[in-house]
Design an enzyme around this catalytic site. Structure first.
Site, mmCIF file in Angstrom:
data_model
loop_
_atom_site.group_PDB
_atom_site.id
_atom_site.type_symbol
_atom_site.label_atom_id
_atom_site.label_comp_id
_atom_site.label_asym_id
_atom_site.label_seq_id
_atom_site.Cartn_x
_atom_site.Cartn_y
_atom_site.Cartn_z
ATOM 1 C CE1 TYR A 91 -13.215 2.421 -0.456
ATOM 2 C CE2 TYR A 91 -14.870 3.432 -1.880
ATOM 3 C CZ TYR A 91 -13.571 2.991 -1.677
ATOM 4 O OH TYR A 91 -12.622 3.129 -2.674
HETATM 5 N N1 LIG Z 1 -10.831 0.344 -8.424
HETATM 6 C C1 LIG Z 1 -11.665 1.352 -8.261
HETATM 7 O O1 LIG Z 1 -12.740 1.413 -8.894
HETATM 8 C C2 LIG Z 1 -11.324 2.468 -7.305
HETATM 9 C C3 LIG Z 1 -12.112 3.613 -7.322
HETATM 10 C C4 LIG Z 1 -11.832 4.631 -6.419
HETATM 11 C C5 LIG Z 1 -10.784 4.518 -5.551
HETATM 12 N N2 LIG Z 1 -10.016 3.387 -5.543
HETATM 13 C C6 LIG Z 1 -8.926 3.310 -4.555
HETATM 14 O O2 LIG Z 1 -7.719 2.968 -5.193
HETATM 15 C C7 LIG Z 1 -6.851 2.338 -4.266
HETATM 16 C C8 LIG Z 1 -6.231 1.101 -4.928
HETATM 17 O O3 LIG Z 1 -7.248 0.159 -5.165
HETATM 18 P P1 LIG Z 1 -7.317 -0.757 -6.467
HETATM 19 O O4 LIG Z 1 -8.578 -0.423 -7.151
HETATM 20 O O5 LIG Z 1 -6.062 -0.703 -7.221
HETATM 21 O O6 LIG Z 1 -7.555 -2.169 -5.770
HETATM 22 P P2 LIG Z 1 -6.664 -3.486 -5.616
HETATM 23 O O7 LIG Z 1 -6.215 -3.981 -6.942
HETATM 24 O O8 LIG Z 1 -7.475 -4.371 -4.750
HETATM 25 O O9 LIG Z 1 -5.378 -2.975 -4.822
HETATM 26 C C9 LIG Z 1 -5.397 -2.740 -3.438
HETATM 27 C C10 LIG Z 1 -3.970 -2.806 -2.949
HETATM 28 O O10 LIG Z 1 -3.973 -2.545 -1.537
HETATM 29 C C11 LIG Z 1 -3.106 -3.470 -0.921
HETATM 30 N N3 LIG Z 1 -3.471 -3.706 0.458
HETATM 31 C C12 LIG Z 1 -4.643 -4.142 0.951
HETATM 32 N N4 LIG Z 1 -4.568 -4.299 2.269
HETATM 33 C C13 LIG Z 1 -3.304 -3.962 2.634
HETATM 34 C C14 LIG Z 1 -2.595 -3.948 3.861
HETATM 35 N N5 LIG Z 1 -3.177 -4.284 5.007
HETATM 36 N N6 LIG Z 1 -1.293 -3.556 3.846
HETATM 37 C C15 LIG Z 1 -0.693 -3.217 2.701
HETATM 38 N N7 LIG Z 1 -1.307 -3.227 1.506
HETATM 39 C C16 LIG Z 1 -2.598 -3.587 1.484
HETATM 40 C C17 LIG Z 1 -3.233 -4.732 -1.751
HETATM 41 O O11 LIG Z 1 -2.046 -5.518 -1.629
HETATM 42 P P3 LIG Z 1 -1.902 -6.865 -0.762
HETATM 43 O O12 LIG Z 1 -3.235 -7.538 -0.754
HETATM 44 O O13 LIG Z 1 -0.838 -7.615 -1.502
HETATM 45 O O14 LIG Z 1 -1.442 -6.403 0.576
HETATM 46 C C18 LIG Z 1 -3.313 -4.154 -3.155
HETATM 47 O O15 LIG Z 1 -2.023 -3.979 -3.689
HETATM 48 C C19 LIG Z 1 -7.684 2.048 -3.024
HETATM 49 O O16 LIG Z 1 -7.392 2.989 -2.017
HETATM 50 C C20 LIG Z 1 -9.114 2.216 -3.519
HETATM 51 O O17 LIG Z 1 -10.004 2.613 -2.479
HETATM 52 C C21 LIG Z 1 -10.243 2.374 -6.412
#
Ligand SMILES: NC(=O)c1ccc[n+]([C@@H]2O[C@H](COP(=O)([O-])OP(=O)(O)OC[C@H]3O[C@@H](n4cnc5c(N)ncnc54)[C@H](OP(=O)(O)O)[C@@H]3O)[C@@H](O)[C@H]2O)c1
Length: 272
Positions: free
Chosen positions: A181
């Site tokens: 990651y």
């Molecule tokens: N939450 C945290 O603490 C955190 C911290 C730092 C960074 N981030 C980053 O923020 C971003 C969003 O994450 P989140 O926290 O909002 O998590 P999340 O709720 O799990 O959202 C992830 C999104 O990515 C989509 N996704 C996954 N695989 C995909 C694929 N193959 N094609 C298209 N869409 C895909 C999912 O949609 P589907 O499953 O419907 O495709 C979902 O909408 C990520 O890049 C994550 O690394 C999050």
């Protein structure tokens, strides 16, 4: 898929409460990947309140509900079923946005997965998934979108365009137990800075957002033993909500043409 998340937030985030009186992104179009939950859903709702939004992800039921919410508030939303690990689907998402909404001014490269755990004996399939989505998926979308962003910056109503790449605190600081990651998010940082230098003179702003712990579905995709370790690491911290990160994204893309916010590191106050 979502059960067991330490930051469970299974409800799709609502669109912004109302369209603001002055809409800084009026006449422009944003494409948000990973718009079916978490940070992507919150950002898409917020950007749609300022202009128009295309919502890409695999779960179309979630996207359709969010689009209905946006449209119910007088906004414009286009649902795009897209697995961005497939180059053709990633490109098609960009093409459909331009064909159906007329243009592309903002790309939020948000879709991602975080599969943690020690490197030793890790399932290779988890590494492949992270590289395919976090790195290759982002690159496919960036590649397809750049000609449109450059055109928007040249001829669009704001004469500026944005690519916002969602990295993480893990893109700045490497820690044991999250090696791949870390690799993907450090890679996004390097790519973003290199691309920024290439296109900023043409008024395409490339920005990096590095969130800390945020209450979404992200952690819930991990193996049970990994989740257990994560629980002990984050106990007692009040995480950010997806809207908090969406605010940062909206701030970046609503700056005037001569201001580029290159990077935002945003953490819960209590996170070390
Ligand atoms: N939450 C945290 O603490 C955190 C911290 C730092 C960074 N981030 C980053 O923020 C971003 C969003 O994450 P989140 O926290 O909002 O998590 P999340 O709720 O799990 O959202 C992830 C999104 O990515 C989509 N996704 C996954 N695989 C995909 C694929 N193959 N094609 C298209 N869409 C895909 C999912 O949609 P589907 O499953 O419907 O495709 C979902 O909408 C990520 O890049 C994550 O690394 C999050």
């Amino acid at each position: 898929m979502t059960s067991g998340s330490i930051f469970d937030e299974t409800r799709t985030a609502p669109a912004a409460d109302a369209r603001p009186a002055t809409r800084p992104l009026a006449g422009t179009v944003a494409l948000v990947t990973g718009a079916s939950s978490g940070i992507g859903a919150a950002s898409a709702g917020m950007l749609a309140a300022h202009g128009a939004a295309a919502l890409a992800a695999r779960r179309t039921d979630r996207l359709t509900a969010l689009a209905a919410d946006i449209q119910g508030q007088g906004g414009t939303a286009l649902v795009l079923e897209s697995d961005i690990t497939d180059e053709r689907q990633a490109t098609a998402a960009v093409d459909r946005t331009v064909n159906e909404l007329g243009r592309l001014d903002t790309l939020v490269n948000n879709a991602g997965v975080m599969l943690l755990g020690p490197v030793v004996d890790a399932p290779l399939s988890e590494w492949q998934r992270m590289v395919e989505i976090n790195v290759l998926g982002l690159l496919y979308c960036a590649h397809a979108a750049l000609p449109h962003l450059l055109r928007a910056a040249e001829t669009g109503p704001r004469r500026v365009a944005d690519m916002v790449n969602i990295s993480s605190v893990a893109g700045r600081v490497a820690r044991g137990g999250r090696g791949v990651y870390n690799l993907t998010k450090h890679g996004i940082g390097a790519f973003s800075e290199s691309l920024r230098q290439e296109v900023t003179g043409r008024h395409v702003r490339v920005s990096l957002v590095e969130p800390g712990a945020t209450a979404t579905e992200l952690a819930g995709h991990n193996r049970a033993e990994v989740l257990e370790t994560m629980r002990t690491q984050v106990t007692g911290i009040e995480p950010m909500q997806a809207k908090d990160v969406a605010d940062a994204i909206a701030y970046i893309v609503t700056r005037p043409r001569h201001v580029a916010v290159n990077e935002i590191l945003i953490r819960p106050t209590e996170q070390e």
